[in-house]
Design a protein around this motif. Structure first.
Motif, PDB file in Angstrom:
ATOM      1  N   VAL A  16       0.841  -1.201   0.000  1.00 13.76           N
ATOM      2  CA  VAL A  16       0.000   0.000   0.000  1.00 13.76           C
ATOM      3  C   VAL A  16       0.876   1.252   0.000  1.00 13.76           C
ATOM      4  CG1 VAL A  16      -1.669   1.344   1.343  1.00 13.76           C
ATOM      5  CG2 VAL A  16      -1.999  -1.109   1.030  1.00 13.76           C
ATOM      6  N   GLN A  17       1.933   1.267   0.784  1.00 15.25           N
ATOM      7  CA  GLN A  17       2.847   2.413   0.810  1.00 15.25           C
ATOM      8  C   GLN A  17       3.486   2.630  -0.565  1.00 15.25           C
ATOM      9  OE1 GLN A  17       5.451   1.261   4.027  1.00 15.25           O
ATOM     10  NE2 GLN A  17       4.263   2.419   5.521  1.00 15.25           N
ATOM     11  N   GLU A  18       3.883   1.565  -1.222  1.00 14.98           N
ATOM     12  CA  GLU A  18       4.500   1.664  -2.551  1.00 14.98           C
ATOM     13  C   GLU A  18       3.492   2.189  -3.578  1.00 14.98           C
ATOM     14  OE1 GLU A  18       7.807   1.340  -5.116  1.00 14.98           O
ATOM     15  OE2 GLU A  18       7.702   1.193  -2.951  1.00 14.98           O
ATOM     16  N   LEU A  19       2.269   1.701  -3.521  1.00 11.63           N
ATOM     17  CA  LEU A  19       1.235   2.154  -4.454  1.00 11.63           C
ATOM     18  C   LEU A  19       0.898   3.625  -4.240  1.00 11.63           C
ATOM     19  CD1 LEU A  19      -1.018  -1.001  -4.344  1.00 11.63           C
ATOM     20  CD2 LEU A  19       0.246  -0.175  -6.336  1.00 11.63           C
ATOM     21  N   VAL A  20       0.867   4.067  -2.986  1.00 10.74           N
ATOM     22  CA  VAL A  20       0.607   5.480  -2.706  1.00 10.74           C
ATOM     23  C   VAL A  20       1.754   6.344  -3.241  1.00 10.74           C
ATOM     24  CG1 VAL A  20       0.361   7.191  -0.858  1.00 10.74           C
ATOM     25  CG2 VAL A  20      -0.940   5.061  -0.783  1.00 10.74           C
ATOM     26  N   LYS A  21       2.989   5.873  -3.124  1.00 10.41           N
ATOM     27  CA  LYS A  21       4.117   6.620  -3.703  1.00 10.41           C
ATOM     28  C   LYS A  21       3.947   6.762  -5.212  1.00 10.41           C
ATOM     29  CE  LYS A  21       7.778   4.392  -2.375  1.00 10.41           C
ATOM     30  NZ  LYS A  21       9.122   3.943  -2.040  1.00 10.41           N
ATOM     31  N   ASP A  22       3.534   5.673  -5.867  1.00 12.70           N
ATOM     32  CA  ASP A  22       3.412   5.674  -7.318  1.00 12.70           C
ATOM     33  C   ASP A  22       2.164   6.399  -7.818  1.00 12.70           C
ATOM     34  OD1 ASP A  22       5.730   4.188  -7.394  1.00 12.70           O
ATOM     35  OD2 ASP A  22       4.738   2.293  -7.864  1.00 12.70           O
ATOM     36  N   TYR A  23       1.068   6.333  -7.055  1.00 11.63           N
ATOM     37  CA  TYR A  23      -0.214   6.848  -7.533  1.00 11.63           C
ATOM     38  C   TYR A  23      -0.888   7.792  -6.550  1.00 11.63           C
ATOM     39  CZ  TYR A  23       0.578   3.080 -10.772  1.00 11.63           C
ATOM     40  OH  TYR A  23       1.153   2.261 -11.707  1.00 11.63           O
ATOM     41  N   GLY A  24      -0.121   8.446  -5.696  1.00 15.28           N
ATOM     42  CA  GLY A  24      -0.678   9.372  -4.718  1.00 15.28           C
ATOM     43  C   GLY A  24      -1.211  10.646  -5.340  1.00 15.28           C
ATOM     44  N   ALA A  25      -0.761  10.957  -6.528  1.00 19.69           N
ATOM     45  CA  ALA A  25      -1.269  12.106  -7.269  1.00 19.69           C
ATOM     46  C   ALA A  25      -1.614  11.639  -8.679  1.00 19.69           C
ATOM     47  CB  ALA A  25      -0.208  13.211  -7.330  1.00 19.69           C
TER      48      ALA A  25
END
Length: 69
Positions: A16-25
């Motif tokens: 989840v942390q990795e996905l937020v880094k990649d797709y947080g914006a």
């Protein structure tokens, strides 16, 4: 529970942390309020696959399936 994403293995929390880094914006307009609010997105598990989905009011969306290992 572990998942394969980007040729690496992640546990649920790190994924989840990795996905937020990649797709947080939004990758199209840069909006950090994805969808109608600032939630992380949706993550569903169906036993063998995990699905991560994000959307933006500009029309951008991403849906990624990750293999459970």
């Amino acid at each position: 529970m572990s998942f394969k994403y980007k040729d690496d293995i992640f546990n649920s929390m790190n994924l989840v942390q990795e996905l937020v880094k990649d797709y947080g914006a939004c990758l199209e307009c840069g909006n950090s309020s994805i969808g109608s609010n600032k939630n992380v997105g949706s993550m569903d598990f169906d036993g063998k696959l995990g699905t991560f989905e994000r959307t933006c009011k500009c029309g951008w969306n991403v849906k990624i399936k990750m293999e459970k290992i």
